[in-house]
Scaffold this motif. Structure first.
Motif, PDB file in Angstrom:
ATOM      1  N   TYR A  81       0.812  -1.215   0.000  1.00  0.00           N
ATOM      2  CA  TYR A  81       0.000   0.000   0.000  1.00  0.00           C
ATOM      3  C   TYR A  81       0.847   1.267   0.000  1.00  0.00           C
ATOM      4  O   TYR A  81       0.358   2.348  -0.340  1.00  0.00           O
ATOM      5  CB  TYR A  81      -0.942   0.003   1.209  1.00  0.00           C
ATOM      6  N   PHE A  84       0.668   2.772  -3.276  1.00  0.00           N
ATOM      7  CA  PHE A  84      -0.663   2.941  -3.847  1.00  0.00           C
ATOM      8  C   PHE A  84      -1.011   4.424  -4.001  1.00  0.00           C
ATOM      9  O   PHE A  84      -0.712   5.246  -3.132  1.00  0.00           O
ATOM     10  CB  PHE A  84      -1.718   2.288  -2.961  1.00  0.00           C
ATOM     11  N   ALA A  86      -4.524   6.952  -5.090  1.00  0.00           N
ATOM     12  CA  ALA A  86      -5.979   6.875  -4.932  1.00  0.00           C
ATOM     13  C   ALA A  86      -6.584   5.948  -5.977  1.00  0.00           C
ATOM     14  O   ALA A  86      -7.476   5.145  -5.680  1.00  0.00           O
ATOM     15  CB  ALA A  86      -6.593   8.269  -5.041  1.00  0.00           C
ATOM     16  N   THR A  88      -5.074   3.430  -7.464  1.00  0.00           N
ATOM     17  CA  THR A  88      -4.708   2.056  -7.132  1.00  0.00           C
ATOM     18  C   THR A  88      -5.660   1.473  -6.104  1.00  0.00           C
ATOM     19  O   THR A  88      -6.132   0.340  -6.240  1.00  0.00           O
ATOM     20  CB  THR A  88      -3.268   1.984  -6.594  1.00  0.00           C
ATOM     21  N   TYR A  89      -5.956   2.243  -5.061  1.00  0.00           N
ATOM     22  CA  TYR A  89      -6.899   1.774  -4.045  1.00  0.00           C
ATOM     23  C   TYR A  89      -8.254   1.449  -4.672  1.00  0.00           C
ATOM     24  O   TYR A  89      -8.876   0.416  -4.359  1.00  0.00           O
ATOM     25  CB  TYR A  89      -7.089   2.822  -2.951  1.00  0.00           C
ATOM     26  N   ASN A  90      -8.715   2.317  -5.546  1.00  0.00           N
ATOM     27  CA  ASN A  90     -10.009   2.094  -6.189  1.00  0.00           C
ATOM     28  C   ASN A  90      -9.994   0.841  -7.053  1.00  0.00           C
ATOM     29  O   ASN A  90     -10.946   0.044  -7.044  1.00  0.00           O
ATOM     30  CB  ASN A  90     -10.396   3.302  -7.042  1.00  0.00           C
ATOM     31  N   CYS A  93      -9.652  -2.439  -4.654  1.00  0.00           N
ATOM     32  CA  CYS A  93     -10.887  -2.747  -3.910  1.00  0.00           C
ATOM     33  C   CYS A  93     -12.058  -3.005  -4.859  1.00  0.00           C
ATOM     34  O   CYS A  93     -12.857  -3.917  -4.624  1.00  0.00           O
ATOM     35  CB  CYS A  93     -11.216  -1.610  -2.952  1.00  0.00           C
ATOM     36  N   TYR A 156      -9.140   8.248   8.013  1.00  0.00           N
ATOM     37  CA  TYR A 156      -8.464   7.664   6.856  1.00  0.00           C
ATOM     38  C   TYR A 156      -7.480   8.694   6.318  1.00  0.00           C
ATOM     39  O   TYR A 156      -7.873   9.825   6.012  1.00  0.00           O
ATOM     40  CB  TYR A 156      -9.453   7.329   5.738  1.00  0.00           C
ATOM     41  N   MET A 158      -4.918   7.734   3.840  1.00  0.00           N
ATOM     42  CA  MET A 158      -4.254   7.316   2.611  1.00  0.00           C
ATOM     43  C   MET A 158      -4.729   8.180   1.435  1.00  0.00           C
ATOM     44  O   MET A 158      -5.758   8.869   1.544  1.00  0.00           O
ATOM     45  CB  MET A 158      -4.539   5.836   2.325  1.00  0.00           C
ATOM     46  N   ALA A 160      -6.785   9.211  -1.548  1.00  0.00           N
ATOM     47  CA  ALA A 160      -8.129   8.714  -1.832  1.00  0.00           C
ATOM     48  C   ALA A 160      -8.954   9.732  -2.597  1.00  0.00           C
ATOM     49  O   ALA A 160      -8.842  10.943  -2.369  1.00  0.00           O
ATOM     50  CB  ALA A 160      -8.845   8.356  -0.525  1.00  0.00           C
ATOM     51  N   ALA A 169     -12.790   3.865  -2.273  1.00  0.00           N
ATOM     52  CA  ALA A 169     -12.301   2.482  -2.191  1.00  0.00           C
ATOM     53  C   ALA A 169     -12.983   1.717  -1.064  1.00  0.00           C
ATOM     54  O   ALA A 169     -13.194   0.498  -1.163  1.00  0.00           O
ATOM     55  CB  ALA A 169     -10.787   2.478  -1.986  1.00  0.00           C
ATOM     56  N   TYR A 230      -2.878   3.726   7.777  1.00  0.00           N
ATOM     57  CA  TYR A 230      -3.627   4.870   7.261  1.00  0.00           C
ATOM     58  C   TYR A 230      -5.099   4.853   7.641  1.00  0.00           C
ATOM     59  O   TYR A 230      -5.896   5.595   7.085  1.00  0.00           O
ATOM     60  CB  TYR A 230      -3.443   4.966   5.737  1.00  0.00           C
TER      61      TYR A 230
END
Length: 309
Positions: A81, A84, A86, A88-90, A93, A156, A158, A160, A169, A230
């Motif tokens: 992570y 990662f 934003a 990448t997170y999307n 997940c 949160y 991270m 996003a 995410a 995060y």
């Protein structure tokens, strides 16, 4: 995933141990069912013969669960992570939610000969189950998260893209988390219903299983996510003990609700549940949860802040 102090570890062992002791005591008071021909035998899973649609859906979710857990575990343990964005997170997940969302569309048999394969898309049990959980997950993220921000001082941090100050995410991640949680809760509640004689004692055990598994689920999520830096709490020890009870309010309502959802899907002449019924059901239970969360917040005298500060 270490407890920050030995004190909170002792508290959690005492809380969970007490809960398990109460369940054990209630089980000893039960009268086992006398199995008759045609009855559903004592089981954790839906009857393949009597409830084939639920059986196929739950088996698919159970087989998929180790895969998404392994992916999340690798990301957290390997600290992937850290690279990662934003987006990448999307993608991660959203990608992990897709197999569950697409199953009723592209794989209607679910690999277990589900009757869904002979139904229109909008009448399939897996479609309705996914929509019920998706609506619930949306409400939970869009509204309930702010109770965690306000009451538990969660945050949160991270990268996003956000909707109502909640990482998008998380809307995706909640879908596969909750799909797994509710299949496991179905299994436990089904075991109670199919094993013991109906009556006051069984209802007491049923409600107790809901309460205990709700708290346990909330605690285990809080514990396992503690290695992810995060998502933080002002007081993580309180998040384990009191916060698990607060989060458990979600499941006190949703576990029995999802267990009984569309239970006549495989019965001839049974009640037909439409997509609109599904959405209204999920919204109604979602409002119950929101009200309970707000009762707790009001009792604590904590102001609720929603949206950007």
């Amino acid at each position: 995933m270490d407890f920050s102090t030995n004190n909170v570890a002792v508290k959690m062992i005492a809380i969970l141990g007490t809960m398990m002791a109460i369940l054990g005591g209630l089980i000893t008071l039960q009268t086992p069912n006398e199995q008759k021909k045609g009855d559903i035998k004592s089981t954790y899973l839906p009857s393949k013969e009597i409830q084939p649609s639920k059986y196929a859906y739950e088996m698919f979710a159970l087989y998929y669960t180790p895969l998404w857990i392994a992916c999340f575990g690798a990301i957290v343990v390997g600290q992937l992570y850290e690279d990662f964005t934003a987006t990448t997170y999307n993608l991660v997940c959203g990608g992990l939610a897709l197999p569950l969302v697409l199953q009723p569309i592209l794989f209607s048999s679910a690999g277990f000969d589900s009757p869904d394969q002979n139904r229109p898309l909008m009448e399939r049990y897996a479609t309705k189950a996914n929509i019920w959980l998706a609506v619930y997950s949306f409400i939970g993220n869009y509204w309930y998260t702010h109770y965690f921000y306000s009451v538990l001082k969660a945050e949160y941090t991270m990268p996003a893209t956000r909707l109502n100050s909640v990482p998008i995410a998380m809307f995706f991640a909640t879908h596969f988390y909750f799909s797994t949680y509710h299949v496991f809760s179905n299994a436990m509640l089904r075991k109670v219903v199919t094993t013991f004689v109906p009556g006051l004692l069984r209802r007491l055990l049923f409600c107790s299983v809901v309460l205990v598994f709700s708290y346990f689920t909330a605690f285990m999520e809080t514990l396992t996510i503690s290695s992810f830096p995060y998502y933080s709490f002002e007081d993580r020890d309180m998040a384990y003990t009191v916060g698990s009870a607060f989060y458990g309010i979600y499941f006190i309502v949703s576990f029995p609700a999802f267990y009984y959802f569309d239970q006549d899907i495989d019965k001839d002449g049974g009640k037909k549940i439409t997509l609109w019924d599904t959405i209204v059901s999920s919204c109604g239970y979602g409002m119950m949860i929101l009200t309970l969360l707000d009762f707790v917040r009001l009792n604590l005298g904590i102001p609720l802040i929603v949206g950007e500060l």
